[in-house]
Write an enzyme that holds these catalytic residues in place. Structure first.
Site, short mmCIF file in Angstrom:
data_model
loop_
_atom_site.label_atom_id
_atom_site.label_comp_id
_atom_site.label_asym_id
_atom_site.label_seq_id
_atom_site.Cartn_x
_atom_site.Cartn_y
_atom_site.Cartn_z
CE LYS A 1 -4.17 1.81 2.16
NZ LYS A 1 -4.93 2.11 0.95
C1 LIG Z 1 -6.07 0.18 -4.25
C2 LIG Z 1 -6.81 -0.41 -3.10
N1 LIG Z 1 -7.33 -1.64 -3.22
C3 LIG Z 1 -8.02 -2.22 -2.21
C4 LIG Z 1 -8.23 -1.55 -1.02
C5 LIG Z 1 -8.99 -2.21 0.08
O1 LIG Z 1 -8.14 -2.53 1.13
P1 LIG Z 1 -8.64 -2.63 2.62
O2 LIG Z 1 -9.86 -3.47 2.61
O3 LIG Z 1 -7.51 -3.28 3.33
O4 LIG Z 1 -8.91 -1.26 3.08
C6 LIG Z 1 -7.71 -0.27 -0.85
C7 LIG Z 1 -7.90 0.46 0.40
O5 LIG Z 1 -7.05 0.43 1.24
C8 LIG Z 1 -6.98 0.31 -1.90
O6 LIG Z 1 -6.47 1.54 -1.77
#
Ligand SMILES: Cc1ncc(COP(=O)(O)O)c(C=O)c1O
Length: 289
Positions: free
Chosen positions: A158
């Site tokens: 991330k």
């Molecule tokens: C690109 C992306 N995909 C998926 C997610 C979903 O991740 P999470 O459920 O851990 O928040 C996020 C958000 O954090 C994101 O920024």
């Protein structure tokens, strides 16, 4: 608390200290500003408790390792800092943002091993990510940008650098009156939205892209678990664009998005059906347990 994000009352945890919100600043020659050397987390607190807090802290440290730096705080220390931030904010329902980055230091070229790694944590009020789309079903554009191969960039981190194409996709989507954009991956498979994972329903079964080149969201994993517990078959697999026409329901998952029904992707329409509503409600209950 409202207004520009750099002009609010409150406190932000910065490198181990609580500083006044307006004083939580960095120098313009911060490495991350120039080369995207930063990783972050988006988390939500419900009734005073951050949902899956530890998983987020662990992912933050893993993301940093994936882009080649170590956060100088342990998971336990990050956990304690988040508790402090939340308490100081006085909020019981909040969005929590932790961010770690290569700061300003000896290096200003691409390499930056000598610069300090910094960490900040802020919390603020943030309602439904897609506004009233949460009830009606969000309208998604189809992005021209593709999620990159894990051989191009650490696609499971991330990390800020991965969001450049997301911002551009979302701007293009909003200009067309859409709430977000769905992205294909570098092979042409259905991938995810710009900040959320995607699920489809057909004939009572659920299909979701295999997260082999994008974030396997914490919400995604939670929802897959919930579906399996309900006895619903979940296919985690590569999904071809031609399949979009045959899916009946669709929803997005993410910490910010929670479970958001999707009504339209490009020219394809979906109903906000019983299973979508059931999962959205079950998720809302689960996060408040
Ligand atoms: C690109 C992306 N995909 C998926 C997610 C979903 O991740 P999470 O459920 O851990 O928040 C996020 C958000 O954090 C994101 O920024």
């Amino acid at each position: 608390m409202a207004g520009a994000y750099d002009d609010r009352d409150g406190f932000i945890w910065l490198d181990g200290e609580m500083v006044n919100w307006r004083d939580a600043n960095v120098h313009i020659l911060t490495h991350a500003m120039h080369y995207a050397s930063s990783v972050f987390e988006g988390e939500r607190a419900y009734n005073g408790k951050i949902f899956k807090s530890r998983e987020h802290s662990e992912r933050l440290r893993r993301s940093a390792e994936m882009i080649d730096f170590q956060i100088p705080w342990t998971v336990d220390e990050i956990e304690a800092a988040k508790v402090e931030v939340l308490a100081k904010s006085g909020l019981s329902d909040a969005y929590v943002r932790a961010i770690a980055w290569r700061g300003a230091g000896e290096d200003m070229g691409v390499a930056s091993a000598r610069n300090p790694v910094r960490l900040a944590i802020a919390a603020w009020e943030w309602g439904a990510y897609y506004g009233d789309a949460k009830m009606k079903g969000a309208k998604l554009d189809i992005s021209k940008w593709k999620r990159p191969s894990p051989e191009t960039i650490p696609s499971h981190a991330k990390a800020a650098g991965l969001y450049m194409i997301c911002t551009m996709s979302k701007h293009a989507a909003e200009a067309k009156g859409c709430s977000d954009a769905m992205m294909f991956d570098y092979r042409g498979y259905v991938a995810e939205a710009t900040g959320a994972n995607i699920f489809f329903v057909k004939d009572g079964e659920v299909h979701t892209p295999d997260p082999d080149c994008f974030l396997n969201g914490i919400t995604r994993q939670t929802v897959v678990g919930m579906l399996k517990e309900k006895g619903i078959t979940v296919h985690e697999r590569h999904i071809m664009p031609e399949e979009l026409e045959g899916f009946e329901q669709c929803w997005l998952t993410g910490t910010a998005a929670e479970v958001t029904p999707v009504g339209q992707i490009g020219d394809f329409n979906f109903e906000v059906g019983a299973l979508t509503r059931d999962i959205a409600e079950s998720y809302e209950k689960l996060v408040r347990v």
